[in-house]
Design an enzyme around this catalytic site. Structure first.
Site, PDB file in Angstrom:
ATOM      1  N   TYR A   1       0.820  -1.218   0.000  1.00 55.75           N
ATOM      2  CA  TYR A   1       0.000   0.000   0.000  1.00 55.75           C
ATOM      3  C   TYR A   1       0.854   1.269   0.000  1.00 55.75           C
ATOM      4  CZ  TYR A   1      -4.070  -2.893   0.075  1.00 55.75           C
ATOM      5  OH  TYR A   1      -5.027  -3.798  -0.307  1.00 55.75           O
TER       6      TYR A   1
ATOM      7  N   ARG B   1       1.276   1.868  -3.608  1.00 58.61           N
ATOM      8  CA  ARG B   1       0.044   2.416  -4.195  1.00 58.61           C
ATOM      9  C   ARG B   1      -0.059   3.911  -3.862  1.00 58.61           C
ATOM     10  NH1 ARG B   1       0.541  -1.933  -5.324  1.00 58.61           N
ATOM     11  NH2 ARG B   1       1.269  -0.779  -7.127  1.00 58.61           N
TER      12      ARG B   1
ATOM     13  N   GLN C   1     -14.994   2.626  -6.744  1.00 55.75           N
ATOM     14  CA  GLN C   1     -14.293   1.510  -6.101  1.00 55.75           C
ATOM     15  C   GLN C   1     -12.824   1.875  -5.912  1.00 55.75           C
ATOM     16  OE1 GLN C   1     -15.705  -2.405  -8.162  1.00 55.75           O
ATOM     17  NE2 GLN C   1     -16.260  -0.709  -9.489  1.00 55.75           N
ATOM     18  N   ASN C   2     -12.446   3.034  -6.441  1.00 57.70           N
ATOM     19  CA  ASN C   2     -11.028   3.404  -6.416  1.00 57.70           C
ATOM     20  C   ASN C   2     -10.612   3.962  -5.062  1.00 57.70           C
ATOM     21  OD1 ASN C   2     -11.136   2.634  -9.019  1.00 57.70           O
ATOM     22  ND2 ASN C   2     -11.088   4.697  -9.896  1.00 57.70           N
TER      23      ASN C   2
ATOM     24  N   ASP D   1      -7.890   5.923  -4.899  1.00 58.05           N
ATOM     25  CA  ASP D   1      -7.179   7.181  -5.157  1.00 58.05           C
ATOM     26  C   ASP D   1      -8.122   8.366  -4.918  1.00 58.05           C
ATOM     27  OD1 ASP D   1      -8.523   8.112  -7.647  1.00 58.05           O
ATOM     28  OD2 ASP D   1      -7.645   6.319  -8.548  1.00 58.05           O
TER      29      ASP D   1
ATOM     30  N   HIS E   1     -14.277   1.117  -1.413  1.00 57.68           N
ATOM     31  CA  HIS E   1     -13.186   0.231  -0.981  1.00 57.68           C
ATOM     32  C   HIS E   1     -12.096   0.955  -0.191  1.00 57.68           C
ATOM     33  CE1 HIS E   1     -14.431  -2.774  -4.377  1.00 57.68           C
ATOM     34  NE2 HIS E   1     -15.171  -2.867  -3.302  1.00 57.68           N
TER      35      HIS E   1
ATOM     36  N   GLY F   1     -15.019   2.124 -16.446  1.00 62.09           N
ATOM     37  CA  GLY F   1     -13.739   1.534 -16.067  1.00 62.09           C
ATOM     38  C   GLY F   1     -13.800   0.492 -14.967  1.00 62.09           C
TER      39      GLY F   1
HETATM   40  P1  OAD Z   1     -10.545  -4.112 -12.940  1.00 61.30           P
HETATM   41  O1  OAD Z   1      -9.080  -4.127 -13.149  1.00 61.30           O
HETATM   42  O2  OAD Z   1     -11.192  -5.378 -12.527  1.00 61.30           O
HETATM   43  O3  OAD Z   1     -11.269  -3.619 -14.269  1.00 61.30           O
HETATM   44  C1  OAD Z   1     -10.821  -2.490 -14.952  1.00 61.30           C
HETATM   45  C2  OAD Z   1     -11.788  -2.143 -16.049  1.00 61.30           C
HETATM   46  O4  OAD Z   1     -11.348  -0.929 -16.638  1.00 61.30           O
HETATM   47  C3  OAD Z   1     -11.879  -3.182 -17.190  1.00 61.30           C
HETATM   48  O5  OAD Z   1     -13.245  -3.370 -17.552  1.00 61.30           O
HETATM   49  C4  OAD Z   1     -11.092  -2.530 -18.323  1.00 61.30           C
HETATM   50  O6  OAD Z   1     -11.580  -2.873 -19.615  1.00 61.30           O
HETATM   51  C5  OAD Z   1     -11.366  -1.059 -18.050  1.00 61.30           C
HETATM   52  N1  OAD Z   1     -10.355  -0.139 -18.585  1.00 61.30           N
HETATM   53  C6  OAD Z   1      -9.021  -0.324 -18.782  1.00 61.30           C
HETATM   54  N2  OAD Z   1      -8.441   0.785 -19.263  1.00 61.30           N
HETATM   55  C7  OAD Z   1      -9.436   1.717 -19.374  1.00 61.30           C
HETATM   56  C8  OAD Z   1      -9.494   3.073 -19.800  1.00 61.30           C
HETATM   57  N3  OAD Z   1      -8.407   3.726 -20.215  1.00 61.30           N
HETATM   58  N4  OAD Z   1     -10.692   3.701 -19.777  1.00 61.30           N
HETATM   59  C9  OAD Z   1     -11.816   3.063 -19.365  1.00 61.30           C
HETATM   60  N5  OAD Z   1     -11.822   1.794 -18.945  1.00 61.30           N
HETATM   61  C10 OAD Z   1     -10.656   1.117 -18.939  1.00 61.30           C
HETATM   62  O7  OAD Z   1     -10.833  -2.939 -11.890  1.00 61.30           O
HETATM   63  P2  OAD Z   1     -12.142  -2.706 -10.967  1.00 61.30           P
HETATM   64  O8  OAD Z   1     -13.363  -3.156 -11.652  1.00 61.30           O
HETATM   65  O9  OAD Z   1     -12.059  -1.310 -10.486  1.00 61.30           O
HETATM   66  O10 OAD Z   1     -10.776  -3.844  -4.853  1.00 61.30           O
HETATM   67  O11 OAD Z   1     -11.819  -3.671  -9.760  1.00 61.30           O
HETATM   68  C11 OAD Z   1     -12.722  -3.726  -8.687  1.00 61.30           C
HETATM   69  C12 OAD Z   1     -11.988  -3.973  -7.400  1.00 61.30           C
HETATM   70  O12 OAD Z   1     -11.118  -5.091  -7.545  1.00 61.30           O
HETATM   71  C13 OAD Z   1     -11.057  -2.856  -6.985  1.00 61.30           C
HETATM   72  O13 OAD Z   1     -11.730  -1.816  -6.306  1.00 61.30           O
HETATM   73  C14 OAD Z   1     -10.087  -3.548  -6.065  1.00 61.30           C
HETATM   74  C15 OAD Z   1      -9.839  -4.769  -6.911  1.00 61.30           C
HETATM   75  O14 OAD Z   1      -9.408  -5.892  -6.276  1.00 61.30           O
HETATM   76  C16 OAD Z   1     -10.086  -4.040  -3.716  1.00 61.30           C
HETATM   77  O15 OAD Z   1      -8.880  -3.989  -3.654  1.00 61.30           O
HETATM   78  C17 OAD Z   1     -10.960  -4.325  -2.531  1.00 61.30           C
END
Ligand code: OAD
Length: 233
Positions: free
Chosen positions: A55, A58, A88-89, A91, A106, A172
């Site tokens: 972290y 990060r 969910q971010n 940041d 999160h 995203g």
């Molecule tokens: P993911 O990494 O699972 O998904 C990222 C998404 O962003 C995918 O659908 C990609 O296609 C999309 N993507 C990539 N580049 C992009 C761009 N330039 N513009 C738009 N979209 C883009 O991330 P999350 O869904 O946020 O939780 O993951 C959910 C949770 O899993 C996070 O909050 C974290 C992680 O484990 C914890 O740590 C508790």
């Protein structure tokens, strides 16, 4: 006229073009680190130093990153809509771009909390959290992050916001992590959903308008479209 309620539900993809890696894309963070080693209460009990190091990295990256055109377009929508961001971010790029109502499902990387009293949350002084750093009650501080297997305390508030939305913009997120991913099902049937993501959406978002673009292009374009609709009324 009352403003339409617009909820933005964001994931790692909205910050990708700010230089913060997503989790599940081919270069994603979970390719390099095992969730079980860095993002669970068991990992924290077994090897807190490794968890803190993960972290700290990060945090350093977040502090070096800047909001991109997608964060800015979302913040600017506040001039015409009642906007709530549910992210969910961990940041703070939505806030730095100017969004005033941001709910972090999160947790937040720039904050720490007591291991004795979870409501004792403070902003971290400096960039790194160490073993021996203590809260006001004298217990070890931990990152203010929701780990896998932990409750998501903001779920109810997020569900309430989405259940009152007129428009939901999902940007995203791979919608693979529950309970967060289930939030889209709280959207009223009369509301509209837009998905901004370069990849095809999940089954759950069928019926949504898909803007198959990166966030920094898709969000400004979608914002323009939403604004135009209002002025055409
Ligand atoms: P993911 O990494 O699972 O998904 C990222 C998404 O962003 C995918 O659908 C990609 O296609 C999309 N993507 C990539 N580049 C992009 C761009 N330039 N513009 C738009 N979209 C883009 O991330 P999350 O869904 O946020 O939780 O993951 C959910 C949770 O899993 C996070 O909050 C974290 C992680 O484990 C914890 O740590 C508790």
């Amino acid at each position: 006229m009352t403003r339409q309620r617009l909820v933005v539900f964001s994931g790692a993809g909205v910050s990708a073009e700010s230089g913060l890696r997503t989790f599940r894309d081919s270069d994603g963070l979970w390719e390099e680190h095992r969730i079980e080693d860095v993002a669970t209460p068991e990992a924290w009990r077994r090897d807190p130093a490794t968890v803190l190091r993960f972290y700290d990295m990060r945090r350093e990256q977040v502090l070096a990153a800047r909001p991109n055109a997608a964060h800015r377009a979302i913040a600017d929508l506040e001039d015409r809509f009642h906007v709530e961001v549910v992210t969910q971010n961990i940041d703070d790029l939505h806030e730095r771009a100017g969004s005033t109502r941001v709910l972090h499902l999160h947790g937040e990387i720039l904050k720490v909390r007591s291991t004795a009293e979870p409501t004792l949350i403070t902003r971290l002084n400096g960039t790194s959290l160490r073993l021996g750093d203590r809260c006001a009650l004298g217990s070890q501080l931990r990152p203010h992050i929701v780990w896998f297997g932990e409750e998501v305390p903001e779920m109810q508030r997020a569900a309430a916001l989405i259940s009152k939305a007129d428009v939901l913009v999902v940007v995203g997120t791979s919608l693979q992590v529950y309970p967060a991913a289930g939030l889209i099902h709280y959207l009223p049937r009369t509301a509209e959903m837009f998905v901004v993501d370069p990849k095809d959406p999940q089954v759950g978002v069928q019926g949504a308008h898909h803007w198959k673009q990166k966030a920094s292009e898709g969000l400004p374009a979608l914002a323009l479209h939403l604004r135009k609709r209002i002025s055409d009324r």
